[in-house]
Design a protein around this motif. Structure first.
Motif, PDB file in Angstrom:
ATOM      1  N   ALA A  38       0.801  -1.227   0.000  1.00  0.00           N
ATOM      2  CA  ALA A  38       0.000   0.000   0.000  1.00  0.00           C
ATOM      3  C   ALA A  38       0.834   1.277   0.000  1.00  0.00           C
ATOM      4  CB  ALA A  38      -0.948   0.000   1.202  1.00  0.00           C
ATOM      5  N   ASN A  39       2.057   1.230   0.491  1.00  0.00           N
ATOM      6  CA  ASN A  39       2.876   2.458   0.561  1.00  0.00           C
ATOM      7  C   ASN A  39       3.942   2.522  -0.519  1.00  0.00           C
ATOM      8  OD1 ASN A  39       4.473   0.393   1.557  1.00  0.00           O
ATOM      9  ND2 ASN A  39       5.462   1.676   3.116  1.00  0.00           N
ATOM     10  N   HIS A  40       3.843   1.664  -1.528  1.00  0.00           N
ATOM     11  CA  HIS A  40       4.869   1.652  -2.573  1.00  0.00           C
ATOM     12  C   HIS A  40       4.898   2.953  -3.369  1.00  0.00           C
ATOM     13  CE1 HIS A  40       6.087  -2.238  -1.564  1.00  0.00           C
ATOM     14  NE2 HIS A  40       6.283  -2.755  -2.762  1.00  0.00           N
ATOM     15  N   HIS A  41       3.756   3.580  -3.563  1.00  0.00           N
ATOM     16  CA  HIS A  41       3.743   4.842  -4.317  1.00  0.00           C
ATOM     17  C   HIS A  41       4.438   5.954  -3.529  1.00  0.00           C
ATOM     18  CE1 HIS A  41       0.247   5.134  -1.691  1.00  0.00           C
ATOM     19  NE2 HIS A  41       0.197   6.429  -1.916  1.00  0.00           N
ATOM     20  N   VAL A  42       4.340   5.876  -2.191  1.00  0.00           N
ATOM     21  CA  VAL A  42       5.039   6.867  -1.352  1.00  0.00           C
ATOM     22  C   VAL A  42       6.549   6.636  -1.423  1.00  0.00           C
ATOM     23  CG1 VAL A  42       5.323   7.761   0.980  1.00  0.00           C
ATOM     24  CG2 VAL A  42       3.056   7.048   0.185  1.00  0.00           C
ATOM     25  N   LYS A  43       6.965   5.365  -1.377  1.00  0.00           N
ATOM     26  CA  LYS A  43       8.385   5.055  -1.504  1.00  0.00           C
ATOM     27  C   LYS A  43       8.927   5.519  -2.850  1.00  0.00           C
ATOM     28  CE  LYS A  43       8.501   0.968   1.502  1.00  0.00           C
ATOM     29  NZ  LYS A  43       8.782  -0.502   1.563  1.00  0.00           N
ATOM     30  N   THR A  44       8.096   5.415  -3.886  1.00  0.00           N
ATOM     31  CA  THR A  44       8.530   5.853  -5.210  1.00  0.00           C
ATOM     32  C   THR A  44       8.830   7.343  -5.232  1.00  0.00           C
ATOM     33  OG1 THR A  44       7.251   4.109  -6.295  1.00  0.00           O
ATOM     34  CG2 THR A  44       7.855   5.995  -7.649  1.00  0.00           C
ATOM     35  N   ILE A  45       8.047   8.126  -4.491  1.00  0.00           N
ATOM     36  CA  ILE A  45       8.313   9.570  -4.382  1.00  0.00           C
ATOM     37  C   ILE A  45       9.695   9.795  -3.764  1.00  0.00           C
ATOM     38  CG2 ILE A  45       7.582  11.734  -3.319  1.00  0.00           C
ATOM     39  CD1 ILE A  45       4.713  10.691  -3.409  1.00  0.00           C
ATOM     40  N   TYR A  46       9.987   9.049  -2.693  1.00  0.00           N
ATOM     41  CA  TYR A  46      11.301   9.173  -2.050  1.00  0.00           C
ATOM     42  C   TYR A  46      12.419   8.785  -3.019  1.00  0.00           C
ATOM     43  CZ  TYR A  46       8.623   9.364   2.334  1.00  0.00           C
ATOM     44  OH  TYR A  46       7.742   9.701   3.320  1.00  0.00           O
ATOM     45  N   PHE A  47      12.212   7.687  -3.751  1.00  0.00           N
ATOM     46  CA  PHE A  47      13.229   7.240  -4.706  1.00  0.00           C
ATOM     47  C   PHE A  47      13.467   8.308  -5.772  1.00  0.00           C
ATOM     48  CE2 PHE A  47      11.814   2.641  -3.774  1.00  0.00           C
ATOM     49  CZ  PHE A  47      12.756   2.517  -2.779  1.00  0.00           C
ATOM     50  N   TYR A  48      12.394   8.927  -6.229  1.00  0.00           N
ATOM     51  CA  TYR A  48      12.541   9.949  -7.259  1.00  0.00           C
ATOM     52  C   TYR A  48      13.265  11.184  -6.723  1.00  0.00           C
ATOM     53  CZ  TYR A  48      10.462   8.680 -11.735  1.00  0.00           C
ATOM     54  OH  TYR A  48      10.257   8.154 -12.980  1.00  0.00           O
ATOM     55  N   VAL A  49      12.973  11.563  -5.491  1.00  0.00           N
ATOM     56  CA  VAL A  49      13.674  12.707  -4.897  1.00  0.00           C
ATOM     57  C   VAL A  49      15.169  12.434  -4.839  1.00  0.00           C
ATOM     58  CG1 VAL A  49      14.005  14.034  -2.772  1.00  0.00           C
ATOM     59  CG2 VAL A  49      11.691  13.518  -3.565  1.00  0.00           C
ATOM     60  N   VAL A  50      15.528  11.234  -4.366  1.00  0.00           N
ATOM     61  CA  VAL A  50      16.943  10.847  -4.328  1.00  0.00           C
ATOM     62  C   VAL A  50      17.507  10.778  -5.744  1.00  0.00           C
ATOM     63  CG1 VAL A  50      18.574   9.039  -3.657  1.00  0.00           C
ATOM     64  CG2 VAL A  50      16.643   9.582  -2.164  1.00  0.00           C
ATOM     65  N   GLY A  51      16.692  10.304  -6.679  1.00  0.00           N
ATOM     66  CA  GLY A  51      17.130  10.199  -8.063  1.00  0.00           C
ATOM     67  C   GLY A  51      17.443  11.547  -8.684  1.00  0.00           C
ATOM     68  N   PHE A  52      16.605  12.548  -8.437  1.00  0.00           N
ATOM     69  CA  PHE A  52      16.868  13.886  -8.979  1.00  0.00           C
ATOM     70  C   PHE A  52      18.121  14.492  -8.333  1.00  0.00           C
ATOM     71  CE2 PHE A  52      12.352  13.957 -10.406  1.00  0.00           C
ATOM     72  CZ  PHE A  52      12.587  14.336 -11.716  1.00  0.00           C
ATOM     73  N   ILE A  53      18.317  14.198  -7.058  1.00  0.00           N
ATOM     74  CA  ILE A  53      19.556  14.655  -6.402  1.00  0.00           C
ATOM     75  C   ILE A  53      20.765  13.986  -7.050  1.00  0.00           C
ATOM     76  CG2 ILE A  53      20.852  14.615  -4.231  1.00  0.00           C
ATOM     77  CD1 ILE A  53      18.166  14.819  -2.759  1.00  0.00           C
ATOM     78  N   ALA A  54      20.610  12.690  -7.375  1.00  0.00           N
ATOM     79  CA  ALA A  54      21.700  11.961  -8.031  1.00  0.00           C
ATOM     80  C   ALA A  54      22.003  12.548  -9.409  1.00  0.00           C
ATOM     81  CB  ALA A  54      21.339  10.483  -8.155  1.00  0.00           C
ATOM     82  N   ILE A  55      20.970  12.928 -10.146  1.00  0.00           N
ATOM     83  CA  ILE A  55      21.174  13.532 -11.466  1.00  0.00           C
ATOM     84  C   ILE A  55      22.022  14.798 -11.342  1.00  0.00           C
ATOM     85  CG2 ILE A  55      20.033  14.787 -13.332  1.00  0.00           C
ATOM     86  CD1 ILE A  55      17.770  12.802 -13.190  1.00  0.00           C
ATOM     87  N   ILE A  56      21.665  15.647 -10.382  1.00  0.00           N
ATOM     88  CA  ILE A  56      22.401  16.905 -10.210  1.00  0.00           C
ATOM     89  C   ILE A  56      23.815  16.625  -9.714  1.00  0.00           C
ATOM     90  CG2 ILE A  56      22.477  19.080  -8.932  1.00  0.00           C
ATOM     91  CD1 ILE A  56      19.406  19.023  -8.901  1.00  0.00           C
ATOM     92  N   GLY A  57      23.919  15.743  -8.702  1.00  0.00           N
ATOM     93  CA  GLY A  57      25.226  15.454  -8.130  1.00  0.00           C
ATOM     94  C   GLY A  57      26.185  14.836  -9.135  1.00  0.00           C
ATOM     95  N   ILE A  58      25.722  13.838  -9.876  1.00  0.00           N
ATOM     96  CA  ILE A  58      26.566  13.181 -10.882  1.00  0.00           C
ATOM     97  C   ILE A  58      26.812  14.109 -12.054  1.00  0.00           C
ATOM     98  CG2 ILE A  58      26.648  11.278 -12.558  1.00  0.00           C
ATOM     99  CD1 ILE A  58      25.145   9.586 -10.515  1.00  0.00           C
ATOM    100  N   GLY A  59      25.793  14.899 -12.432  1.00  0.00           N
ATOM    101  CA  GLY A  59      25.923  15.795 -13.578  1.00  0.00           C
ATOM    102  C   GLY A  59      26.939  16.899 -13.371  1.00  0.00           C
ATOM    103  N   LEU A  60      27.110  17.357 -12.129  1.00  0.00           N
ATOM    104  CA  LEU A  60      28.019  18.458 -11.861  1.00  0.00           C
ATOM    105  C   LEU A  60      29.481  18.020 -11.875  1.00  0.00           C
ATOM    106  CD1 LEU A  60      26.133  20.481  -9.102  1.00  0.00           C
ATOM    107  CD2 LEU A  60      26.297  20.954 -11.550  1.00  0.00           C
ATOM    108  N   PHE A  61      29.737  16.711 -11.726  1.00  0.00           N
ATOM    109  CA  PHE A  61      31.104  16.202 -11.820  1.00  0.00           C
ATOM    110  C   PHE A  61      31.415  15.844 -13.266  1.00  0.00           C
ATOM    111  CE2 PHE A  61      30.541  15.641  -7.283  1.00  0.00           C
ATOM    112  CZ  PHE A  61      31.815  15.904  -6.776  1.00  0.00           C
ATOM    113  N   ASN A  62      32.645  16.092 -13.663  1.00  0.00           N
ATOM    114  CA  ASN A  62      33.057  15.798 -15.031  1.00  0.00           C
ATOM    115  C   ASN A  62      33.021  14.293 -15.273  1.00  0.00           C
ATOM    116  OD1 ASN A  62      34.437  15.529 -17.531  1.00  0.00           O
ATOM    117  ND2 ASN A  62      35.534  17.436 -17.147  1.00  0.00           N
ATOM    118  N   TYR A  63      32.226  13.855 -16.248  1.00  0.00           N
ATOM    119  CA  TYR A  63      32.063  12.434 -16.537  1.00  0.00           C
ATOM    120  C   TYR A  63      33.379  11.757 -16.919  1.00  0.00           C
ATOM    121  CZ  TYR A  63      32.415  13.598 -21.502  1.00  0.00           C
ATOM    122  OH  TYR A  63      32.860  14.043 -22.719  1.00  0.00           O
TER     123      TYR A  63
END
Length: 408
Positions: A38-63
């Motif tokens: 029942a709470n999987h959709h809430v967990k997905t919100i958390y995963f996405y928040v962490v995911g967007f942080i990961a996009i910014i964090g990884i994106g700011l470092f030179n690949y």
């Protein structure tokens, strides 16, 4: 820092935001009657928040830094895969999960997809410009890929193992593989594929008996509805048959959010993960499913544009590897419910529930963002120094010299 953040691709971020909304709605619809989920959709919100942080964090470092140390990442990834084989827990017949706590676990096979893309890019950019040699380049790169492939196959995870092959083919293609080698490879793969289909259908009973002996009979349950539905058991047909009926019943505009009869009654299993496309198709119809596919198309299109604008070699290789990975997942997941592919348990990128899968996909998008920010720098400033020839290269050189001497 803020100036760099503003340079991130806004279209990709917007597409991911829309995919997040679709994912949350679909997961909620597919799990609301199951107390355990029942709470999987809430967990997905958390995963996405962490995911967007990961996009910014990884994106700011030179690949290029990730590519430079990809060999180390490869070694770490192999260790994780070995640990998953030795002490991993089993989820849906795949024993490749490592538990961090009682409630948190991750799948190294998912993580290794991103590592493999970086590592293969690392191998190719070390080569001189020009076409890849077969024995000098293609064979060693294939052997490096075979190691994780074998480890993941041992985990009984066919879907992710095949994903490594797709990444390999994508990277070799963009890495300038010779046309004749590509044609030979395609011919071999095509002959093997046709031979497999013919052999499986003709010797079905013998194959099924063999799979039972090695405790892989669930492979037959996934392949039978695709190749030989007349011989498939009722259990094997249950998933794909009900999924197909649900998709067809959605019509043009769907039955409406939370109104999908097959989804809400539980006749389609795993509606929060593997079968989430069925939720979209039944409740939002052809229009909703087409919109979802269009979003994937826009995402891939933007990634292609970034690859074309990149001025050095590693960036396009990484992006094409990621594109191949994502396209394989989309085609396999959607195609399985349209009768085009067998069920392999592959999740639908950015939509299906799953923290490891989502975070790795978001991290890959972070690499794409980094390529957009740093892809115009001179590669001579970061390429690793020329290393001593590998064993395969030395053997190739000796054979070449011997051939030249004999010709004289």
């Amino acid at each position: 820092m803020w100036k760099m953040v503003k340079k991130l691709d806004g279209v990709i971020l917007f597409v991911l935001l829309v995919l997040m909304i679709i994912s949350i709605l679909a997961i909620y619809s597919g799990t609301r009657f199951d107390p355990k989920l029942a709470n999987h959709h809430v967990k997905t919100i958390y995963f996405y928040v962490v995911g967007f942080i990961a996009i910014i964090g990884i994106g700011l470092f030179n690949y290029k830094l990730y590519v430079k140390y990809a060999f180390l990442l490869y070694g770490i990834g192999i260790v994780f895969l070995i640990l998953a084989n030795v002490v991993g827990s089993t989820v849906n017949n795949a024993n490749g999960w490592l538990k961090i706590t009682e409630t948190i676990s991750f799948q190294p096979a998912e993580l290794f997809k991103m590592i493999l893309v970086l590592f293969l890019a690392h191998l190719i950019v070390k080569r001189k410009r020009g076409e890849l040699g077969f024995w000098r380049d293609v064979v060693p790169i294939g052997l490096w890929t075979f190691i994780p492939f074998a480890l993941v196959m041992a985990q009984n995870d066919l879907g992710n193992a095949l994903g490594y092959v797709v990444i390999l083919v994508s990277v070799l293609w963009i890495g300038n593989m010779k046309l004749k080698h590509a044609l030979i490879g395609l011919t071999i793969v095509g002959a093997f594929f046709i031979g497999f289909i013919k052999s499986y259908t003709f010797y079905h009973d013998e194959v099924f008996t063999f799979l039972e002996k090695i405790k892989r009979e669930h492979w037959a349950e996934r392949i039978d509805p695709w190749l030989v539905p007349e011989k498939a058991t009722a259990k094997a047909m249950w998933h794909t048959k009900n999924a197909g009926l649900a998709i067809g019943s959605g019509g043009i505009t769907g039955k409406g959010f939370l109104e999908g009869t097959s989804v809400q009654s539980g006749r389609v299993p795993y509606t929060y993960s593997d079968s989430i496309f069925v939720v979209v198709a039944e409740e939002f119809g052809f229009v909703g499913a087409s919109l979802l596919i269009l979003l994937y198309f826009i995402l891939i299109h933007r990634m292609v544009l970034i690859a074309l604008e990149c001025k050095e070699r590693a960036g396009p290789i990484i992006i094409v590897g990621i594109i191949g990975m994502l396209l394989y997942q989309v085609f396999e997941n959607v195609g399985a419910f349209l009768g085009l592919m067998p069920l392999t348990g592959i999740t639908l990128p950015f939509i299906s529930y799953g923290g490891t899968s989502l975070l790795i996909n978001m991290a890959c998008i972070g690499l794409v963002m980094s390529i957009k920010l740093y892809g115009d720098e001179d590669e001579d400033e970061w390429l690793p120094e020329e290393q001593s020839p590998s064993l395969m290269q030395r053997i190739w050189s000796l054979l070449k010299k011997k051939k030249e001497n004999s010709a004289m």
